[in-house]
Scaffold this motif. Structure first.
Motif, PDB file in Angstrom:
ATOM      1  N   SER A  76       0.837  -1.196   0.000  1.00  0.00           N
ATOM      2  CA  SER A  76       0.000   0.000   0.000  1.00  0.00           C
ATOM      3  C   SER A  76       0.876   1.253   0.000  1.00  0.00           C
ATOM      4  O   SER A  76       1.894   1.311   0.691  1.00  0.00           O
ATOM      5  N   ASN A 235      -7.287   2.732   3.635  1.00  0.00           N
ATOM      6  CA  ASN A 235      -6.752   2.383   2.314  1.00  0.00           C
ATOM      7  C   ASN A 235      -7.746   2.676   1.199  1.00  0.00           C
ATOM      8  O   ASN A 235      -7.350   2.880   0.051  1.00  0.00           O
ATOM      9  N   GLY A 239      -5.234   4.918   0.161  1.00  0.00           N
ATOM     10  CA  GLY A 239      -4.310   3.854  -0.212  1.00  0.00           C
ATOM     11  C   GLY A 239      -4.618   3.274  -1.574  1.00  0.00           C
ATOM     12  O   GLY A 239      -4.828   4.015  -2.544  1.00  0.00           O
ATOM     13  N   ASP A 240      -4.711   1.935  -1.645  1.00  0.00           N
ATOM     14  CA  ASP A 240      -4.864   1.279  -2.942  1.00  0.00           C
ATOM     15  C   ASP A 240      -6.106   0.403  -3.050  1.00  0.00           C
ATOM     16  O   ASP A 240      -6.185  -0.461  -3.925  1.00  0.00           O
TER      17      ASP A 240
END
Length: 242
Positions: A76, A235, A239-240
């Motif tokens: 991440s 996330n 994040g991703d």
């Protein structure tokens, strides 16, 4: 069929022949009963993982040749460090495993006023090794290439004083500002309380160190569930996860 993945702490290089570590040997030779010429994937925390062909598979020895390098970046972009107050039995194991799957970078077990777990210093090294292996196994399963670091257990205030993340959060029922309104950080420190919750004094202490209260909704989560929910949200926002 999915190729098994294994973490190897030793240096890895294309076309190299290596003897695998004892833990990996046991898994390959005893649990999976693999044979020469079968393939595994090896990684060691760098941004390259390797397809390896098994050359020798014996009870106590497995040798492999690294035949293909694969660029991999499954980490991440959001750096999250968790202070997880110690919990009983498998709850801490679960928190470490699932936090790893969700991309955490470091986990520090914490002692707080309502922490019911006693972990003498002479037992800490063994427990850290146990949790680190859980994190490694989670990485092997989920596709991560860099296992999170499991730090030495710490007193709550010591951990609070050490945090330098862009955003510092404490899970608490009262939040003054939604996460969506905060400036996107590159790093987050996240404090998780024990089964009985943090005391008001501890919450005030965290706030004095720059931590902001964060609530995840109207329901009270268990100490091992809270980091999963929080990491998912963080996330998703920064994040991703999509």
């Amino acid at each position: 069929m999915r190729i098994p993945r294994f973490y190897e702490s030793q240096p890895l290089q294309l076309n190299q022949e290596i003897d695998l570590s004892d833990d990996v040997v046991q898994h390959i030779s005893r649990a999976l009963r693999m044979r020469p010429e079968e393939h595994v994937i090896l990684f060691n925390g760098e941004e390259i993982e390797y397809t390896a062909e098994l050359l020798v598979v014996e009870k106590r020895t497995v040798r492999a040749r690294l035949i293909k390098a694969i660029a991999s970046n499954t980490e991440s972009p959001l750096q999250v460090s968790i202070g997880q107050t110690l919990s009983r039995g498998e709850r801490m194991d679960f928190a470490v495993q699932k936090s790893t799957e969700m991309g955490v970078q470091t986990i520090t077990p914490l002692f707080s006023e309502r922490c019911e777990v006693k972990l003498p210093k002479e037992r800490q090294a063994k427990r850290i090794k146990h949790w680190q292996q859980i994190a490694i196994s989670a990485c092997e399963q989920c596709g991560r290439i860099s296992p999170p670091s499991i730090r030495t257990p710490s007193q709550l205030e010591k951990w609070l004083a050490e945090q330098t993340a862009d955003l510092k959060l404490i899970l608490h029922h009262h939040s003054e500002q939604p996460l969506q309104q905060m400036s996107p950080p590159s790093s987050v420190a996240l404090l998780i309380g024990p089964e009985g919750g943090l005391t008001e004094t501890e919450v005030e202490l965290a706030i004095s160190y720059g931590f902001k209260p964060l609530t995840l909704g109207p329901r009270v989560m268990r100490t091992e569930t809270a980091p999963i929910a929080a990491l998912t949200l963080l996330n998703y926002l920064w994040g991703d996860l999509s």
